[in-house]
Design a protein around this motif. Sequence first.
Motif, mmCIF file in Angstrom:
data_model
loop_
_atom_site.group_PDB
_atom_site.id
_atom_site.type_symbol
_atom_site.label_atom_id
_atom_site.label_comp_id
_atom_site.label_asym_id
_atom_site.label_seq_id
_atom_site.Cartn_x
_atom_site.Cartn_y
_atom_site.Cartn_z
ATOM 1 N N MET A 1 0.850 -1.178 0.000
ATOM 2 C CA MET A 1 0.000 0.000 0.000
ATOM 3 C C MET A 1 0.892 1.238 0.000
ATOM 4 S SD MET A 1 -3.411 0.599 0.171
ATOM 5 C CE MET A 1 -3.758 -1.097 0.468
ATOM 6 N N ASN A 2 0.549 2.208 -0.797
ATOM 7 C CA ASN A 2 1.322 3.437 -0.928
ATOM 8 C C ASN A 2 1.063 4.351 0.264
ATOM 9 O OD1 ASN A 2 2.515 5.853 -1.662
ATOM 10 N ND2 ASN A 2 1.555 5.968 -3.666
ATOM 11 N N SER A 3 2.082 4.522 1.119
ATOM 12 C CA SER A 3 1.914 5.341 2.321
ATOM 13 C C SER A 3 1.859 6.830 2.012
ATOM 14 C CB SER A 3 3.034 5.051 3.321
ATOM 15 O OG SER A 3 4.277 5.366 2.749
ATOM 16 N N ASN A 4 2.098 7.207 0.755
ATOM 17 C CA ASN A 4 2.019 8.617 0.374
ATOM 18 C C ASN A 4 0.604 9.058 0.005
ATOM 19 O OD1 ASN A 4 4.794 9.065 0.737
ATOM 20 N ND2 ASN A 4 5.235 8.294 -1.314
ATOM 21 N N LEU A 5 -0.335 8.129 0.041
ATOM 22 C CA LEU A 5 -1.720 8.488 -0.263
ATOM 23 C C LEU A 5 -2.257 9.432 0.810
ATOM 24 C CD1 LEU A 5 -3.259 5.002 -1.203
ATOM 25 C CD2 LEU A 5 -2.825 6.907 -2.759
ATOM 26 N N SER A 6 -2.990 10.449 0.374
ATOM 27 C CA SER A 6 -3.648 11.324 1.343
ATOM 28 C C SER A 6 -4.848 10.597 1.937
ATOM 29 C CB SER A 6 -4.110 12.621 0.665
ATOM 30 O OG SER A 6 -5.211 12.356 -0.191
ATOM 31 N N ASN A 7 -5.350 11.110 3.042
ATOM 32 C CA ASN A 7 -6.532 10.498 3.661
ATOM 33 C C ASN A 7 -7.720 10.518 2.703
ATOM 34 O OD1 ASN A 7 -5.023 10.045 5.955
ATOM 35 N ND2 ASN A 7 -5.716 11.920 6.954
ATOM 36 N N GLU A 8 -7.870 11.592 1.984
ATOM 37 C CA GLU A 8 -8.968 11.703 1.014
ATOM 38 C C GLU A 8 -8.833 10.666 -0.091
ATOM 39 O OE1 GLU A 8 -7.093 14.378 2.028
ATOM 40 O OE2 GLU A 8 -8.604 15.240 3.363
ATOM 41 N N GLU A 9 -7.601 10.408 -0.534
ATOM 42 C CA GLU A 9 -7.376 9.390 -1.566
ATOM 43 C C GLU A 9 -7.683 7.990 -1.030
ATOM 44 O OE1 GLU A 9 -3.843 11.341 -4.310
ATOM 45 O OE2 GLU A 9 -3.304 10.574 -2.320
ATOM 46 N N ILE A 10 -7.326 7.753 0.230
ATOM 47 C CA ILE A 10 -7.634 6.455 0.838
ATOM 48 C C ILE A 10 -9.148 6.282 0.916
ATOM 49 C CG2 ILE A 10 -7.469 5.049 2.934
ATOM 50 C CD1 ILE A 10 -4.762 6.515 3.471
ATOM 51 N N GLU A 11 -9.852 7.319 1.378
ATOM 52 C CA GLU A 11 -11.307 7.242 1.491
ATOM 53 C C GLU A 11 -11.957 7.004 0.133
ATOM 54 O OE1 GLU A 11 -12.630 10.731 3.576
ATOM 55 O OE2 GLU A 11 -11.551 10.157 5.393
ATOM 56 N N LYS A 12 -11.440 7.667 -0.892
ATOM 57 C CA LYS A 12 -11.983 7.470 -2.234
ATOM 58 C C LYS A 12 -11.781 6.025 -2.690
ATOM 59 C CE LYS A 12 -11.808 9.205 -6.936
ATOM 60 N NZ LYS A 12 -11.131 9.977 -7.938
ATOM 61 N N LYS A 13 -10.606 5.477 -2.417
ATOM 62 C CA LYS A 13 -10.326 4.087 -2.789
ATOM 63 C C LYS A 13 -11.217 3.117 -2.001
ATOM 64 C CE LYS A 13 -5.592 4.484 -4.467
ATOM 65 N NZ LYS A 13 -5.768 3.801 -5.745
ATOM 66 N N ILE A 14 -11.471 3.430 -0.735
ATOM 67 C CA ILE A 14 -12.372 2.590 0.061
ATOM 68 C C ILE A 14 -13.759 2.604 -0.574
ATOM 69 C CG2 ILE A 14 -13.580 2.370 2.277
ATOM 70 C CD1 ILE A 14 -10.974 3.468 3.607
ATOM 71 N N ASP A 15 -14.241 3.801 -0.897
ATOM 72 C CA ASP A 15 -15.563 3.926 -1.519
ATOM 73 C C ASP A 15 -15.633 3.158 -2.840
ATOM 74 O OD1 ASP A 15 -16.418 5.543 0.583
ATOM 75 O OD2 ASP A 15 -15.992 7.412 -0.490
ATOM 76 N N GLU A 16 -14.571 3.225 -3.612
ATOM 77 C CA GLU A 16 -14.541 2.546 -4.907
ATOM 78 C C GLU A 16 -14.417 1.026 -4.766
ATOM 79 O OE1 GLU A 16 -11.196 4.485 -6.744
ATOM 80 O OE2 GLU A 16 -12.399 6.221 -7.361
ATOM 81 N N SER A 17 -14.008 0.554 -3.592
ATOM 82 C CA SER A 17 -13.794 -0.883 -3.375
ATOM 83 C C SER A 17 -14.966 -1.563 -2.686
ATOM 84 C CB SER A 17 -12.535 -1.093 -2.523
ATOM 85 O OG SER A 17 -11.410 -0.572 -3.180
ATOM 86 N N SER A 18 -16.093 -0.905 -2.613
ATOM 87 C CA SER A 18 -17.229 -1.468 -1.872
ATOM 88 C C SER A 18 -17.686 -2.820 -2.437
ATOM 89 C CB SER A 18 -18.395 -0.484 -1.834
ATOM 90 O OG SER A 18 -18.856 -0.217 -3.136
#
Length: 147
Positions: A1-18
């Motif tokens: 996992m890329n630790s340089n992801l912003s929190n917003e990018e992580i949240e977007k990826k979570i939403d996209e992975s539902s």
Amino acid sequence: MNSNLSNEEIEKKIDESSSNPTKMWELINFYISKSKKNKDKEALFYAYRYASNTSKYPLNIKYADSALITGQKSEIKKILLDAYLNRGNINMSEEFYQKALDDILVAINSPKNPEMITFSIKQFITSLKIKFIWVNMKMQKGSLKLV
């Protein structure tokens, strides 16, 4: 996992992975770990909120409790109020109506309750009342009756 992801990018990826629970949980756990490592209580609250809203009973309650504890430690009023609302929503979805109401009442009685949260609380209370009435009517039609 890329630790340089912003929190917003992580949240977007979570939403996209539902639609992919394994990937979604990998991202949620990464979000929790990253927030803990960075000692970012606000991000940790949001990570726990994601976990509480995507897990099943009884884990959803445990994550909602963790979100609330994190909100209390953050000393950010909006986060704390959101944490009570979140736990109230989780309790309501599990049909723990009294616990849900208790959390909502804590939030609504807060002296520094932002206007938007007040609106959310009113919506929640209305929903809680509707569910209570529905459960009451359902029980009256069956063999059980509320006293």
